[in-house]
Write an enzyme that holds these catalytic residues in place. Sequence first.
Site, PDB file in Angstrom:
ATOM      1  N   TRP A 107       0.793  -1.250   0.038  1.00 21.86           N
ATOM      2  CA  TRP A 107      -0.103  -0.036   0.055  1.00 21.86           C
ATOM      3  C   TRP A 107       1.072   1.426   0.062  1.00 21.86           C
ATOM      4  O   TRP A 107       0.603   2.255  -0.565  1.00 21.86           O
ATOM      5  CB  TRP A 107      -1.056  -0.071   1.177  1.00 21.86           C
ATOM      6  N   ASP A 177      -1.021   6.745   6.867  1.00 22.71           N
ATOM      7  CA  ASP A 177      -2.054   5.912   6.251  1.00 22.71           C
ATOM      8  C   ASP A 177      -2.537   5.001   7.346  1.00 22.71           C
ATOM      9  O   ASP A 177      -1.700   4.090   7.315  1.00 22.71           O
ATOM     10  CB  ASP A 177      -1.688   5.309   4.754  1.00 22.71           C
ATOM     11  N   LYS A 201     -12.622  -1.009   7.139  1.00 25.08           N
ATOM     12  CA  LYS A 201     -11.792  -2.261   7.797  1.00 25.08           C
ATOM     13  C   LYS A 201     -12.470  -1.902   9.268  1.00 25.08           C
ATOM     14  O   LYS A 201     -13.093  -2.919   9.819  1.00 25.08           O
ATOM     15  CB  LYS A 201     -10.577  -2.013   7.843  1.00 25.08           C
TER      16      LYS A 201
HETATM   17  N1  PMP Z   1      -4.183   1.646   2.385  1.00 21.34           N
HETATM   18  C1  PMP Z   1      -4.124   0.472   2.949  1.00 21.34           C
HETATM   19  C2  PMP Z   1      -3.787   0.102   4.011  1.00 21.34           C
HETATM   20  C3  PMP Z   1      -5.320  -0.246   2.579  1.00 21.34           C
HETATM   21  O1  PMP Z   1      -5.384  -1.636   3.265  1.00 21.34           O
HETATM   22  C4  PMP Z   1      -6.058  -0.034   1.630  1.00 21.34           C
HETATM   23  C5  PMP Z   1      -7.150  -1.011   0.973  1.00 21.34           C
HETATM   24  N2  PMP Z   1      -7.154  -2.397   1.646  1.00 21.34           N
HETATM   25  C6  PMP Z   1      -5.879   1.078   0.823  1.00 21.34           C
HETATM   26  C7  PMP Z   1      -5.002   1.974   1.343  1.00 21.34           C
HETATM   27  C8  PMP Z   1      -6.738   1.488  -0.437  1.00 21.34           C
HETATM   28  O2  PMP Z   1      -8.068   1.670  -0.030  1.00 21.34           O
HETATM   29  P1  PMP Z   1      -9.311   1.734  -0.773  1.00 21.34           P
HETATM   30  O3  PMP Z   1      -9.619   0.527  -1.557  1.00 21.34           O
HETATM   31  O4  PMP Z   1     -10.368   2.174  -0.065  1.00 21.34           O
HETATM   32  O5  PMP Z   1      -8.694   2.901  -1.935  1.00 21.34           O
END
Ligand code: PMP
Length: 373
Positions: A107, A177, A201
């Site tokens: 990520w 994040d 989550k």
């Molecule tokens: N950051 C993290 C740590 C994630 O786990 C995720 C999605 N699993 C995201 C960003 C991306 O999020 P989204 O799918 O809501 O764009």
Amino acid sequence: MAYCADHNRVINFAAGPAKLPEEVLLTAQRDMLNYSGLGVSVMELSHRSAEFGKIMNKVEQDFRDLLDIPDNYKVLFLPGGGTGQFSAVPMNLLNGGTADYVVTGSWSAKALKEGQKYGKVTEVYKKPASYTGIPTHDTWNLNPEAKYLYYCNNETVHGVEFQQTPYTLPNVPLVCDSSSNMLSRPIDVAKHGLIYAGAQKNMGCAGVTAVIVREDLVGTSIPECPIILDYKTQVGMNSLYNTPPVYSIYIMGLVFEWVKKQGGVQVMEERSIKKSGLLYDIIDNSDNFYCCPVDASTRSRMNVTYRIGGPNGNEELEKKFVDEAKKQGMISLKGHRSVGGIRASLYNATTIEETMKLAEFMTEFKEKYFSLM
Ligand code: PMP
């Protein structure tokens, strides 16, 4: 009004969208057709109505209470997911400058790649062969001129989590994040310039992303920044520049109320330590039947990742594990397709009892199949 729980629910270890507290779902069910005596669902409520305004104000206040957010921070509820923030952060904060990124998994790697579209954005250390830990900060190559230092608090795919706020140089704000560990442990907001988290989550259902941003960082976006991702515009409009994800915001509010009722973020942390400890103990005492690739000091409490049948995993055994767990009512244990293996996500809504059921299953599975390793 009649409403009922479906007692055939399974134990859901999904990484996100993930399990919600049953109390939250039941309240949403109760309110579905007639919210608060208004005769309409929240989905049917104007985002400009006084009633929705009340929901929005309470959601923000509960979030502020839960995280002890100082007054010089703004709170936004935005569309676009965590991925939207991969772009929003550099478009709002970079403005022709440079930024440093700590890449600890897929990520933060994606955020880095997106950031590189908008300026000179660099990793603070060379990409490791695999994401299994966090190099100590004395090895980081930090730029004192950086507009911000970016990190992902919990890497959902790799199961790597910061155990404390990372070090940054003076005057280089931290951007975090926290999508997959928000509200699972306290976070020192004052040590950050910006923190964001998608809701799906630990905070609710998909569709809304909470952004906490220090006032002095608002107002520096590039002209190309889409208006819905522009912090200044959204701060000025109280996140209501356009139609916000009203239902996702309402669900998030129910989750905040639930966390408060449980005793707050501290209690969530105690439970998370207990739950993840149950699984890591079994892994560490399994004679390598279960192997967690992540350094013990950076293992995630939220996403426990492991291989079965040795450090490289035996795919046949891993498939059996997922299939047999499903037969016992435990779903979504398959690891992310990019890394394989098993991933058990233990967000706030997952109970200690549910985690114990998985722990018992892991012990039995090992006894049954150890000889096939
Ligand atoms: N950051 C993290 C740590 C994630 O786990 C995720 C999605 N699993 C995201 C960003 C991306 O999020 P989204 O799918 O809501 O764009």
